[in-house]
Enzyme design. Structure first.
Site, PDB file in Angstrom:
ATOM      1  N   ASP A  48       0.731  -1.169  -0.010  1.00 54.48           N
ATOM      2  CA  ASP A  48      -0.036   0.004  -0.005  1.00 54.48           C
ATOM      3  C   ASP A  48       0.927   1.242  -0.024  1.00 54.48           C
ATOM      4  O   ASP A  48       1.925   1.344   0.601  1.00 54.48           O
ATOM      5  CB  ASP A  48      -0.835   0.030   1.218  1.00 54.48           C
ATOM      6  N   PRO A  49       0.371   2.335  -0.597  1.00 51.53           N
ATOM      7  CA  PRO A  49       1.122   3.488  -0.598  1.00 51.53           C
ATOM      8  C   PRO A  49       1.759   4.103   0.832  1.00 51.53           C
ATOM      9  O   PRO A  49       2.815   4.669   0.881  1.00 51.53           O
ATOM     10  CB  PRO A  49       0.204   4.529  -1.221  1.00 51.53           C
TER      11      PRO A  49
END
Length: 305
Positions: free
Chosen positions: A41-42
């Site tokens: 995930d970012p």
């Protein structure tokens, strides 16, 4: 120097998607065929192994285990099960000693059934769950089996309701789900506050590099490229002893299995993939042995003819 294939362990920084990293590696190395071994995930930082060239074909044969260091915030439930999502509820957490909290973590050790977060890449009727969630569609995710090989409670801050854990787990495990479900088991709420992946697929943070530290000069990047054969060191090895066998292999034909050609430094499991090399230790591909242990079947052939 031209870089054709291999792996590079990227130390992903916050804010980048996994695909962002792939695009930058393509540009820096001048190679089109680039892929990552699993999405981060970012907001998650840490180890992101990236395959280059023909190494992309070997991703499925890498070790599947991953290790994370994460912080969980008790008392808060969000739509995304981390601090990036809309807050849905707040609830006080109980007074617990380090030892008492660790006992609750027993519910998440070993093989467990885990429901993924609704904001995740899981497919639901042909569409990613996060897309349905962002459209406020109602749907239900089924639990899936995951394995938590190790779950260590590193720190517990009773005043702020924050715990730090170290988790070694199978591919497909969601640490956000552990945070959410731990909060529920404590008659409170929980969400993921911070997460870093320190190892994945046999690659470790200590041997990783930030994309910002790479160069557009491949002579400088070459030391960070891990040969494909090195990334497959956990797999048993079989040497094709002569050119006739190599020719058979490269044309996709079966080969009579000779156990004497096995590299004895690795335990041998006939049910698992075997990496095939030539006498010069050049990787030729991946094969399998039949149940009778008499025939080598090519599965993945490099430089096929």
């Amino acid at each position: 120097m031209e870089i054709k294939d291999g792996f590079i362990a990227i130390n992903k920084e916050k804010g980048f998607t996994s695909h962002d990293c792939v695009k930058q590696i393509r540009k820096l190395l001048g190679i089109k065929k680039v892929g990552h071994t699993g999405t981060l995930d970012p907001d998650v930082t840490g180890t992101l192994p990236i395959a280059i060239g023909s190494a992309t074909r070997f991703i499925q044969y890498l070790p599947q285990g991953k290790t994370y260091i994460g912080q969980i915030q008790l008392g808060i439930r969000t739509k995304t099960d981390d601090m990036q999502g809309e807050i849905l509820n707040k609830k006080d957490w109980p007074v617990l000693s380090h030892k008492q909290l660790d006992k609750y973590l027993n519910n998440f050790r070993g093989i467990i059934q885990q429901v993924p977060p609704i904001v995740s890449s899981v497919h639901v009727n042909g569409e990613r769950a996060y897309k349905k969630a962002f459209k406020n569609e109602e749907f239900e995710l089924k639990p899936k089996e995951v394995e938590i090989e190790e779950l260590v409670l590193n720190k517990w801050d009773q005043i702020n309701g924050i715990l730090e854990i170290k988790v070694s787990c199978s591919s497909g495990t969601y640490i956000r789900s552990i945070a959410r479900d731990l909060g529920g088991s404590l008659d409170s709420e929980g969400c993921l506050l911070k997460l870093k992946r320190i190892s994945a697929c046999g690659f470790h943070e200590k041997n990783s590099i930030k994309i910002s530290d790479l160069s557009d000069n491949n002579d400088k990047n070459a030391p960070f490229i891990i040969p494909t054969i090195s990334a497959l060191d956990h797999i048993s090895t079989l040497v094709l002893a002569n050119q006739e066998e190599i020719n058979f292999w490269q044309t996709g034909r079966i080969i009579k299995f000779d156990a004497n050609n096995f590299v004895k430094s690795r335990s041998f499991d006939y049910k698992k993939p075997i990496k095939i090399i030539d006498p010069n230790k050049i990787l030729l591909g991946i094969g399998f042995i039949n149940e009778e242990k008499t025939i080598l079947h090519p599965k993945l052939v490099l430089n096929a003819k």
